[in-house]
Motif scaffolding. Structure first.
Motif, PDB file in Angstrom:
ATOM      1  N   VAL A 104       0.847  -1.243   0.171  1.00  0.00           N
ATOM      2  CA  VAL A 104       0.119  -0.080  -0.220  1.00  0.00           C
ATOM      3  C   VAL A 104       0.875   1.281  -0.095  1.00  0.00           C
ATOM      4  N   LYS A 105       1.935   1.149   0.542  1.00  0.00           N
ATOM      5  CA  LYS A 105       3.227   2.251   0.590  1.00  0.00           C
ATOM      6  C   LYS A 105       3.568   2.647  -0.784  1.00  0.00           C
ATOM      7  N   THR A 106       3.778   1.588  -1.489  1.00  0.00           N
ATOM      8  CA  THR A 106       4.188   1.636  -2.889  1.00  0.00           C
ATOM      9  C   THR A 106       3.251   2.234  -3.794  1.00  0.00           C
ATOM     10  N   HIS A 107       1.895   1.484  -3.578  1.00  0.00           N
ATOM     11  CA  HIS A 107       0.887   2.149  -4.216  1.00  0.00           C
ATOM     12  C   HIS A 107       0.649   3.588  -4.082  1.00  0.00           C
ATOM     13  N   ARG A 108       0.452   4.067  -2.955  1.00  0.00           N
ATOM     14  CA  ARG A 108       0.659   5.603  -2.555  1.00  0.00           C
ATOM     15  C   ARG A 108       1.577   6.323  -3.247  1.00  0.00           C
ATOM     16  N   LEU A 109       2.883   5.900  -3.075  1.00  0.00           N
ATOM     17  CA  LEU A 109       3.952   6.734  -3.910  1.00  0.00           C
ATOM     18  C   LEU A 109       3.703   6.678  -5.219  1.00  0.00           C
ATOM     19  N   PHE A 110       2.955   5.632  -5.920  1.00  0.00           N
ATOM     20  CA  PHE A 110       2.806   5.633  -7.386  1.00  0.00           C
ATOM     21  C   PHE A 110       1.737   6.793  -7.763  1.00  0.00           C
ATOM     22  N   GLU A 111       0.696   6.883  -6.802  1.00  0.00           N
ATOM     23  CA  GLU A 111      -0.310   7.626  -6.987  1.00  0.00           C
ATOM     24  C   GLU A 111      -0.042   9.027  -6.680  1.00  0.00           C
ATOM     25  N   GLU A 112       1.024   9.400  -5.715  1.00  0.00           N
ATOM     26  CA  GLU A 112       1.616  10.403  -5.522  1.00  0.00           C
ATOM     27  C   GLU A 112       2.713  11.081  -6.752  1.00  0.00           C
ATOM     28  N   ASP A 113       2.938  10.092  -7.369  1.00  0.00           N
ATOM     29  CA  ASP A 113       4.013  10.571  -8.673  1.00  0.00           C
ATOM     30  C   ASP A 113       5.344  10.637  -7.759  1.00  0.00           C
ATOM     31  N   GLN A 133      31.562 -13.445  10.633  1.00  0.00           N
ATOM     32  CA  GLN A 133      31.902 -14.388   9.658  1.00  0.00           C
ATOM     33  C   GLN A 133      30.714 -14.773   8.560  1.00  0.00           C
ATOM     34  N   PRO A 134      29.897 -14.030   8.094  1.00  0.00           N
ATOM     35  CA  PRO A 134      28.798 -14.369   7.188  1.00  0.00           C
ATOM     36  C   PRO A 134      29.151 -15.607   6.218  1.00  0.00           C
ATOM     37  N   ILE A 135      28.188 -16.463   6.033  1.00  0.00           N
ATOM     38  CA  ILE A 135      28.357 -17.557   4.932  1.00  0.00           C
ATOM     39  C   ILE A 135      27.086 -17.638   4.451  1.00  0.00           C
ATOM     40  N   GLN A 136      26.330 -16.595   4.137  1.00  0.00           N
ATOM     41  CA  GLN A 136      25.231 -16.698   3.497  1.00  0.00           C
ATOM     42  C   GLN A 136      24.771 -15.241   2.796  1.00  0.00           C
ATOM     43  N   PHE A 137      24.414 -15.201   1.520  1.00  0.00           N
ATOM     44  CA  PHE A 137      23.867 -13.848   0.820  1.00  0.00           C
ATOM     45  C   PHE A 137      22.594 -14.018   0.421  1.00  0.00           C
ATOM     46  N   VAL A 138      21.781 -13.452   0.566  1.00  0.00           N
ATOM     47  CA  VAL A 138      20.328 -13.477   0.294  1.00  0.00           C
ATOM     48  C   VAL A 138      19.649 -12.353  -0.489  1.00  0.00           C
ATOM     49  N   ASN A 139      19.260 -12.687  -1.692  1.00  0.00           N
ATOM     50  CA  ASN A 139      18.669 -11.782  -2.607  1.00  0.00           C
ATOM     51  C   ASN A 139      17.366 -11.534  -2.390  1.00  0.00           C
ATOM     52  N   HIS A 140      16.699 -10.377  -2.149  1.00  0.00           N
ATOM     53  CA  HIS A 140      15.442  -9.789  -1.972  1.00  0.00           C
ATOM     54  C   HIS A 140      14.946  -8.912  -3.160  1.00  0.00           C
ATOM     55  N   TRP A 141      13.770  -8.841  -3.606  1.00  0.00           N
ATOM     56  CA  TRP A 141      13.406  -7.843  -4.389  1.00  0.00           C
ATOM     57  C   TRP A 141      12.346  -6.984  -3.310  1.00  0.00           C
ATOM     58  N   ASP A 142      12.659  -5.432  -3.539  1.00  0.00           N
ATOM     59  CA  ASP A 142      11.846  -4.664  -2.547  1.00  0.00           C
ATOM     60  C   ASP A 142      10.464  -4.414  -2.788  1.00  0.00           C
ATOM     61  N   ALA A 143       9.997  -4.849  -4.010  1.00  0.00           N
ATOM     62  CA  ALA A 143       8.387  -4.409  -4.267  1.00  0.00           C
ATOM     63  C   ALA A 143       8.158  -2.817  -3.977  1.00  0.00           C
ATOM     64  N   THR A 144       9.258  -1.814  -4.245  1.00  0.00           N
ATOM     65  CA  THR A 144       8.814  -0.657  -4.028  1.00  0.00           C
ATOM     66  C   THR A 144       9.439   0.036  -5.403  1.00  0.00           C
ATOM     67  N   LEU A 145       9.363   1.268  -5.578  1.00  0.00           N
ATOM     68  CA  LEU A 145       9.581   1.975  -6.872  1.00  0.00           C
ATOM     69  C   LEU A 145      11.027   2.435  -6.826  1.00  0.00           C
ATOM     70  N   SER A 146      11.538   2.474  -5.787  1.00  0.00           N
ATOM     71  CA  SER A 146      12.956   2.846  -5.821  1.00  0.00           C
ATOM     72  C   SER A 146      13.817   2.485  -4.729  1.00  0.00           C
ATOM     73  N   SER A 147      15.151   2.581  -4.677  1.00  0.00           N
ATOM     74  CA  SER A 147      15.853   2.133  -3.489  1.00  0.00           C
ATOM     75  C   SER A 147      15.760   3.136  -2.237  1.00  0.00           C
ATOM     76  N   GLU A 148      15.562   4.481  -2.727  1.00  0.00           N
ATOM     77  CA  GLU A 148      14.967   5.472  -1.663  1.00  0.00           C
ATOM     78  C   GLU A 148      13.896   5.139  -0.939  1.00  0.00           C
ATOM     79  N   ALA A 149      12.532   4.808  -1.645  1.00  0.00           N
ATOM     80  CA  ALA A 149      11.540   4.392  -1.099  1.00  0.00           C
ATOM     81  C   ALA A 149      11.483   2.979  -0.340  1.00  0.00           C
ATOM     82  N   CYS A 150      12.437   2.161  -0.667  1.00  0.00           N
ATOM     83  CA  CYS A 150      12.620   0.912   0.074  1.00  0.00           C
ATOM     84  C   CYS A 150      13.372   1.139   1.423  1.00  0.00           C
TER      85      CYS A 150
END
Length: 300
Positions: A60-69, A124-141
């Motif tokens: 819903v946050k992403t949708h609002r950002l889209f509506e607000e251009d 000592q991390p042993i795992q790297f996890v990929n996510h997609w943010d489902a937002t319009l940009s990294s700033e929004a994320c």
């Protein structure tokens, strides 16, 4: 769960995340709001429980950002040697668009939203996890995950810019369990997912995103927006830099769903979020072998 309990849950969610009934064209916390939330959830192919949980809030946050251009801020790219940071030390990355949390225009993780390991031995991390943010940009994320009191080590924006939100030494709250977080590193790749947001990308000058149908955990996902090629190039460079910095094998899990070996850290180091939990679909469209092929020549 009855309506009364759902109303109470939504009041708590509203106080935590800052949304109001007006986001769903309602005036108060009542049964009408729950019905509106459920309608929104069905429209976005979410579980229609009538509660604004983490996934519904992000949608819903992403949708609002889209509506607000929404227009992301223009951010200066650092000059000189590009690097990522692990344990306070700089490690080179073969990529021209990198912004650290303390750079001008950086996107820092919010204090108190990650485990600060600055006074602990080198993690000592042993795992790297990929996510997609489902937002319009990294700033929004960054706005959303900071608001939700979560964190992420890296973000990859629509133009391929890599943002490091915090030192790899710190434990980001990104994978869903303390064990996975403590042993992992996370990246959010910008992608609003729903095809209805294609016009936003075109209007902002990024061009149309690829549209794809993917599959994960035995079910079809899509059609949905896919990543830009430049984002995949950035991801490959990031994989290579991380593998060199923390000294792990640059290899990937190709299981298209939950992987028991991934959950117990006995699989390949580079994985997707859906490899850890069945209710996640990110990043179902990511061709892990193709990114790996790009990444391998970039290692030291």
């Amino acid at each position: 769960m009855n309506y009364s309990k759902k109303i109470d849950r939504n009041i708590l969610s509203s106080k935590k995340n800052g949304w109001t009934p007006g986001w769903f064209d309602c005036d108060r916390f009542d049964s009408e709001l729950i019905d509106s939330i459920m309608a929104f959830q069905r429209e976005h192919s979410l579980s229609d429980d009538g509660i604004v949980g983490p996934i519904t809030y992000r949608r819903v946050k992403t949708h609002r950002l889209f509506e607000e251009d929404f227009i992301p801020k223009k951010r200066n790219k650092r000059r000189g040697e590009k690097h990522i940071v692990y344990g306070g030390n700089k490690f080179p990355i073969k990529w021209e668009k990198v912004i650290l949390w303390d750079d001008h225009g950086g996107l820092p993780a919010k204090e108190g939203c990650y485990y600060d390991w600055s006074k602990k031995p080198l993690r000592q991390p042993i795992q790297f996890v990929n996510h997609w943010d489902a937002t319009l940009s990294s700033e929004a994320c960054a706005r959303i995950i900071n608001k939700r009191r979560l964190s992420m080590h890296f973000l990859i924006d629509n133009d391929g810019t890599i943002y490091q939100m915090l030192d790899i030494q710190h434990v980001a709250w990104q994978a869903g369990s303390k064990l996975w977080n403590t042993n992992g590193i996370g990246v959010e790749i910008s992608n609003a997912f729903y095809t209805r947001y294609q016009s936003w990308y075109e209007k902002r000058g990024f061009g149309p995103r690829p549209v794809i149908t993917s599959e994960v955990n035995g079910r079809s996902v899509g059609p949905h927006l896919d990543f830009y090629p430049v984002q995949l190039d950035a991801l490959a460079a990031l994989w290579a830099a991380v593998a060199d910095a923390i000294v792990i094998d640059l290899d990937v899990c190709t299981t298209k769903g939950v992987c028991e070996k991934c959950t117990s850290f006995t699989c390949k180091p580079f994985i997707n979020h859906y490899n850890l939990t069945r209710n996640k679909i990110d990043c179902s469209s990511l061709d892990m072998q193709a990114v790996l092929k790009k990444a391998l020549p970039l290692t030291v």
